[in-house]
Write an enzyme that holds these catalytic residues in place. Structure first.
Site, PDB file in Angstrom:
ATOM      1  N   GLU A  66      84.485  44.133-102.817  1.00 16.06           N
ATOM      2  CA  GLU A  66      83.966  42.785-102.560  1.00 16.06           C
ATOM      3  C   GLU A  66      82.517  42.668-103.033  1.00 16.06           C
ATOM      4  O   GLU A  66      82.106  41.644-103.568  1.00 16.06           O
ATOM      5  CB  GLU A  66      84.029  42.463-101.065  1.00 16.06           C
ATOM      6  CG  GLU A  66      85.434  42.327-100.530  1.00 16.06           C
ATOM      7  CD  GLU A  66      85.444  42.051 -99.052  1.00 16.06           C
ATOM      8  OE1 GLU A  66      85.839  40.920 -98.675  1.00 16.06           O
ATOM      9  OE2 GLU A  66      85.050  42.939 -98.265  1.00 16.06           O
TER      10      GLU A  66
ATOM     11  N   TYR B  33      71.244  15.415 -99.473  1.00 16.08           N
ATOM     12  CA  TYR B  33      72.378  16.349 -99.473  1.00 16.08           C
ATOM     13  C   TYR B  33      72.540  17.080-100.792  1.00 16.08           C
ATOM     14  O   TYR B  33      73.099  18.170-100.836  1.00 16.08           O
ATOM     15  CB  TYR B  33      73.681  15.669 -99.046  1.00 16.08           C
ATOM     16  CG  TYR B  33      73.994  14.365 -99.724  1.00 16.08           C
ATOM     17  CD1 TYR B  33      74.525  14.322-100.992  1.00 16.08           C
ATOM     18  CD2 TYR B  33      73.771  13.160 -99.062  1.00 16.08           C
ATOM     19  CE1 TYR B  33      74.815  13.115-101.602  1.00 16.08           C
ATOM     20  CE2 TYR B  33      74.065  11.954 -99.661  1.00 16.08           C
ATOM     21  CZ  TYR B  33      74.580  11.935-100.934  1.00 16.08           C
ATOM     22  OH  TYR B  33      74.872  10.738-101.546  1.00 16.08           O
TER      23      TYR B  33
ATOM     24  N   GLU C 240      80.288  35.803 -90.682  1.00 14.34           N
ATOM     25  CA  GLU C 240      79.568  35.265 -89.536  1.00 14.34           C
ATOM     26  C   GLU C 240      78.053  35.267 -89.807  1.00 14.34           C
ATOM     27  O   GLU C 240      77.349  34.318 -89.455  1.00 14.34           O
ATOM     28  CB  GLU C 240      79.863  36.091 -88.276  1.00 14.34           C
ATOM     29  CG  GLU C 240      81.275  35.952 -87.756  1.00 14.34           C
ATOM     30  CD  GLU C 240      82.291  36.903 -88.405  1.00 14.34           C
ATOM     31  OE1 GLU C 240      83.395  37.041 -87.854  1.00 14.34           O
ATOM     32  OE2 GLU C 240      82.004  37.497 -89.470  1.00 14.34           O
TER      33      GLU C 240
ATOM     34  N   LYS D 156      86.757  31.992 -96.741  1.00 14.33           N
ATOM     35  CA  LYS D 156      86.887  33.156 -97.627  1.00 14.33           C
ATOM     36  C   LYS D 156      88.357  33.232 -98.051  1.00 14.33           C
ATOM     37  O   LYS D 156      89.133  34.035 -97.542  1.00 14.33           O
ATOM     38  CB  LYS D 156      86.439  34.416 -96.888  1.00 14.33           C
ATOM     39  CG  LYS D 156      86.281  35.634 -97.748  1.00 14.33           C
ATOM     40  CD  LYS D 156      85.683  36.782 -96.935  1.00 14.33           C
ATOM     41  CE  LYS D 156      85.520  38.008 -97.786  1.00 14.33           C
ATOM     42  NZ  LYS D 156      84.937  39.129 -97.004  1.00 14.33           N
TER      43      LYS D 156
END
Length: 120
Positions: free
Chosen positions: A22, A54, A74, A99
């Site tokens: 990863e 934004y 997290e 993910k």
């Protein structure tokens, strides 16, 4: 009064995760944020400086996803929430990190972590 500004489906490539592959190969992450603020003054004055830009926010969020790797989504979500709360007018934010290519050896649609953070 609580108004919301949301950015949904923001995509960026990052190298987050606990597995070496990863970190080496990276993968796409998808981010959704909702900012809670009062937009009444901005609306009354038709003034961008009185609300959250934004487009600028999206660029700052992508920098975090593309930036320093972390093990946990997290942790990534917390860093993104910190970016949202750095906007002076925002008093709370909800952040979801998707993910969709998580290393799960079974068929699945998505992995999502959602957090809500407020100013202290």
């Amino acid at each position: 009064m609580t108004d919301r500004i949301s950015v949904r489906g923001l995509r960026a490539r990052g190298r987050h995760g606990v597995l070496a592959a990863e970190r080496e190969l990276g993968q796409e992450f998808v981010v959704d944020v909702t900012l809670f603020l009062d937009t009444a003054v901005a609306a009354a004055r038709d003034d961008l400086s009185m609300t959250v830009d934004y487009g600028e926010l999206a660029q700052d969020l992508v920098k975090v996803v593309e930036g320093e790797p972390v093990d946990l989504i997290e942790t990534l979500a917390q860093r993104l929430a910190d970016v949202c709360l750095s906007r002076e007018l925002v008093f709370s934010a909800e952040v979801s990190v998707h993910k969709p290519s998580a290393p799960i050896p079974l068929p699945f649609d998505d992995v999502v972590v959602t957090i809500t953070r407020s100013r202290t």
